[in-house]
Design a protein around this motif. Structure first.
Motif, PDB file in Angstrom:
ATOM      1  N   UNK A  53       0.836  -1.211   0.000  1.00  9.37           N
ATOM      2  CA  UNK A  53       0.000   0.000   0.000  1.00  9.37           C
ATOM      3  C   UNK A  53       0.868   1.258   0.000  1.00  9.37           C
ATOM      4  N   UNK A  54       1.774   1.340   0.970  1.00  9.29           N
ATOM      5  CA  UNK A  54       2.625   2.531   1.080  1.00  9.29           C
ATOM      6  C   UNK A  54       3.552   2.650  -0.124  1.00  9.29           C
ATOM      7  N   UNK A  55       4.033   1.531  -0.615  1.00  7.53           N
ATOM      8  CA  UNK A  55       4.920   1.570  -1.784  1.00  7.53           C
ATOM      9  C   UNK A  55       4.180   2.079  -3.011  1.00  7.53           C
ATOM     10  N   UNK A  56       2.917   1.721  -3.152  1.00 11.48           N
ATOM     11  CA  UNK A  56       2.140   2.199  -4.291  1.00 11.48           C
ATOM     12  C   UNK A  56       1.909   3.702  -4.189  1.00 11.48           C
ATOM     13  N   UNK A  57       1.674   4.200  -2.978  1.00 11.71           N
ATOM     14  CA  UNK A  57       1.530   5.639  -2.780  1.00 11.71           C
ATOM     15  C   UNK A  57       2.818   6.354  -3.178  1.00 11.71           C
ATOM     16  N   UNK A  58       3.952   5.809  -2.749  1.00 14.93           N
ATOM     17  CA  UNK A  58       5.234   6.405  -3.120  1.00 14.93           C
ATOM     18  C   UNK A  58       5.446   6.372  -4.638  1.00 14.93           C
ATOM     19  N   UNK A  59       4.974   5.299  -5.275  1.00 18.85           N
ATOM     20  CA  UNK A  59       5.169   5.158  -6.721  1.00 18.85           C
ATOM     21  C   UNK A  59       4.378   6.221  -7.483  1.00 18.85           C
ATOM     22  N   UNK A  60       3.113   6.411  -7.149  1.00 21.17           N
ATOM     23  CA  UNK A  60       2.308   7.374  -7.896  1.00 21.17           C
ATOM     24  C   UNK A  60       2.713   8.813  -7.563  1.00 21.17           C
ATOM     25  N   UNK A  61       3.285   9.030  -6.363  1.00 25.72           N
ATOM     26  CA  UNK A  61       3.754  10.370  -6.015  1.00 25.72           C
ATOM     27  C   UNK A  61       5.132  10.651  -6.593  1.00 25.72           C
ATOM     28  N   UNK A  62       5.861   9.598  -6.974  1.00 20.28           N
ATOM     29  CA  UNK A  62       7.188   9.777  -7.544  1.00 20.28           C
ATOM     30  C   UNK A  62       8.272  10.018  -6.533  1.00 20.28           C
ATOM     31  N   UNK A  63       7.990   9.839  -5.256  1.00 16.86           N
ATOM     32  CA  UNK A  63       8.986  10.030  -4.208  1.00 16.86           C
ATOM     33  C   UNK A  63       8.535   9.278  -2.963  1.00 16.86           C
ATOM     34  N   UNK A  64       9.406   9.140  -2.009  1.00 22.88           N
ATOM     35  CA  UNK A  64       9.083   8.370  -0.802  1.00 22.88           C
ATOM     36  C   UNK A  64       8.406   9.272   0.215  1.00 22.88           C
ATOM     37  N   UNK A  65       7.100   9.093   0.355  1.00 16.64           N
ATOM     38  CA  UNK A  65       6.321   9.813   1.355  1.00 16.64           C
ATOM     39  C   UNK A  65       6.077   8.934   2.573  1.00 16.64           C
ATOM     40  N   UNK A  66       5.747   7.673   2.317  1.00 16.34           N
ATOM     41  CA  UNK A  66       5.449   6.722   3.374  1.00 16.34           C
ATOM     42  C   UNK A  66       6.590   5.729   3.532  1.00 16.34           C
ATOM     43  N   UNK A  67       6.848   5.338   4.782  1.00 19.77           N
ATOM     44  CA  UNK A  67       7.835   4.301   5.040  1.00 19.77           C
ATOM     45  C   UNK A  67       7.242   2.950   4.647  1.00 19.77           C
ATOM     46  N   UNK A  68       8.047   2.097   4.060  1.00 14.20           N
ATOM     47  CA  UNK A  68       7.571   0.782   3.627  1.00 14.20           C
ATOM     48  C   UNK A  68       8.599  -0.264   4.019  1.00 14.20           C
ATOM     49  N   UNK A  69       8.125  -1.507   4.129  1.00 13.51           N
ATOM     50  CA  UNK A  69       9.005  -2.615   4.489  1.00 13.51           C
ATOM     51  C   UNK A  69       8.213  -3.879   4.707  1.00 13.51           C
ATOM     52  N   UNK A  70       8.922  -4.979   4.958  1.00 15.25           N
ATOM     53  CA  UNK A  70       8.259  -6.260   5.167  1.00 15.25           C
ATOM     54  C   UNK A  70       7.505  -6.299   6.480  1.00 15.25           C
ATOM     55  N   UNK A  71       8.053  -5.662   7.513  1.00 14.66           N
ATOM     56  CA  UNK A  71       7.393  -5.625   8.813  1.00 14.66           C
ATOM     57  C   UNK A  71       6.405  -4.469   8.860  1.00 14.66           C
ATOM     58  N   UNK A  72       5.364  -4.552   9.696  1.00 18.27           N
ATOM     59  CA  UNK A  72       4.433  -3.431   9.826  1.00 18.27           C
ATOM     60  C   UNK A  72       5.162  -2.155  10.247  1.00 18.27           C
TER      61      UNK A  72
END
Length: 506
Positions: A53-72
């Motif tokens: 979810x967070x990675x998709x948000x970062x993708x459409x925004x073109x930059x890292x807004x949300x932290x993402x990873x395997x763990x919550x």
């Protein structure tokens, strides 16, 4: 966006002028804020933790807004929208800010507010959107014990106000978590038109058989969770690396079709303003139809109850007049000299005959009063039962049912019947208006359902206002497209250049 703001104000005005007064007379709850604060279209991201979810948000925004990873990475909701600078507000500030339309979230409790965040970021796609990131779902179906707040109620609130809902699954947990099943079967019921289901991270599959197995498992789980004949469409995609634009995994299945699927998802996100316009009018129409059925049945039941009680009152009054008239006609028998003397001398034995007559009259009156009271209670119980309300529903719409079958009315009736039962049991039938003004308001609402509310869609050209830059509408030669619909990539037309040259020379 000016057209969208104008539409939202028109919708709120219709709620205030056409629905609110009638709703207050019949205790119908309208789920709309009375504040005229237009909000941006909202896209809600749901799914298991580590589903992208967070990675998709970062993708459409073109930059890292949300932290993402395997763990919550977090356990709260994050509201992301456009701002000239990067800024983060806490939950308490969000629900008390006068310019934000989230005041109704305050009743979700301090534990929810402590984990709520509001982020602004200068990303172009966020100018006309608010993205809502949610915490990943877990295996327990009662997440409130683990999170400290009612997660399912929060999902319901955000889902109802969202214009698009993206539900992410990943290959590790294709629809098997307890919270995911609970959300589908309870909180997302009736919101299928907003929902996109996404199987993400397909670049993790090393062979097409692994993908087919996981896809089949997800379809099987959804078929048991979503009560529909056909399994809904599942978008299959992956998120490329932001820096390289390529898949993280090198040994993977062919990804060309999955790239196209991702672009479809992004196109749907860009269509959120147009979806919001549709959702605003559709939501108003649904609430208006439900209020019309609610009011019509309440009016029919209250009118029938008042009609029967008036008959009973008239019967009692007629009985009293009859007794009074009979007593007046027999006054010479009641007030003869013998009984007067016996009464003054307190000779009760001589008054046995009139005593028996008076006692019998009193006993009969009490018996009649008890019978009337029992009949009224039984009548009230029969009216406020489900079977009784079904009778009044059919009576209220007997003309429509005599012409053709109305499955739409029965569907609306199933939705509003529990509310009517609650109203008549809590407030009573006497609290429901049967005045001529209420009938006029109901007729005005029915006319608005037929003409005014559908016309809201025709007043605004949604295509030219909300269409993304990469898809332009066809414009006839004799019409000029609105300025807001012109793509930034288009070169100016030759006449404009000639006018600029002439102005430069002058």
């Amino acid at each position: 966006m000016d057209d969208l703001i104008k539409l939202e104000r028109n919708v709120r005005s219709t709620y205030a002028t056409t629905l609110s007064l009638l709703a207050s007379r019949y205790h119908y709850h309208i789920p709309i804020s009375e504040r005229d604060v237009p909000g941006l279209p909202r896209v809600l991201f749901l799914g298991n933790h580590s589903s992208g979810k967070s990675s998709f948000i970062n993708h459409i925004a073109g930059t890292e807004i949300q932290h993402s990873g395997l763990a919550p990475t977090d356990d709260g909701f994050t509201l992301i929208t456009h701002g000239e600078t990067e800024e983060t507000l806490d939950g308490q500030t969000v629900v008390t800010h006068p310019d934000l339309d989230y005041q109704d979230m305050a009743d979700l409790g301090p534990e929810f507010l402590a984990k709520l965040q509001y982020k602004t970021y200068p990303a172009e796609i966020l100018r006309h959107l608010t993205l809502i990131d949610s915490p990943g779902m877990i295996d327990s179906a009662s997440g409130s014990q683990l999170r400290g707040y009612d997660f399912r109620e929060c999902v319901r609130r955000f889902s109802e106000s969202a214009d698009l809902i993206l539900f992410f699954f990943d290959p590790d947990k294709p629809g098997t978590t307890g919270e995911a099943i609970s959300i589908f079967t309870e909180q997302l019921v009736g919101l299928d038109h907003k929902l996109l289901i996404i199987l993400n991270k397909v670049d993790l599959f090393g062979h097409i058989r692994d993908f087919a197995r996981t896809y089949g498992t997800l379809c099987w789980n959804l078929s048991k969770t979503i009560p529909t004949k056909d399994t809904p469409r599942i978008y299959t995609t992956y998120i490329p690396d932001i820096a390289t634009g390529e898949a993280d995994q090198k040994n993977t299945i062919p990804l060309g079709d999955f790239d196209a699927s991702r672009e479809e998802i992004i196109a749907e996100i860009k269509r959120a303003p147009a979806r919001r316009a549709d959702n605003l009018v559709s939501g108003l129409l649904i609430q208006a139809k439900r209020l019309a059925v609610h009011s019509a049945v309440c009016l029919e039941a209250a009118s029938a109850y008042n009609h029967l009680t008036n008959k009973i009152r008239l019967g009692i009054c007629f009985s009293l007049l009859l007794v009074g008239g009979a007593s007046w006609l027999t006054r010479t028998w009641w007030f003869n000299d013998e009984w007067r003397v016996a009464f003054s001398e307190r000779n009760w034995q001589a008054l046995t005959t009139p005593g028996i007559v008076v006692g019998s009259a009193v006993a009969i009156s009490i018996l009649i009063a008890l019978i009337m009271s029992y009949a009224l209670r039984k009548l009230r119980r029969s009216i406020i039962s489900e079977e009784g309300l079904d009778v009044f529903f059919k009576r209220a719409y007997k003309n429509e049912f005599s012409i053709r079958k109305r499955a739409d009315l029965y569907s609306i009736w199933d939705a509003v019947k529990p509310g009517i039962l609650g109203v008549v049991r809590a407030h009573g039938l006497r609290s429901l208006s049967t005045s001529s003004s209420s009938r006029k308001l109901l007729k005005k609402l029915e006319q608005s359902i037929e003409k005014e509310i559908p016309s809201l869609r025709r007043k605004i050209d949604f295509t030219s206002s909300f269409l993304s830059n990469d898809v332009q509408p066809d414009v006839e030669h004799d019409e000029q497209p609105p300025k807001d619909s012109v793509s930034l990539d288009e070169s100016p037309a030759p006449p404009v250049r000639e006018e600029e040259d002439r102005s430069a020379k002058s």
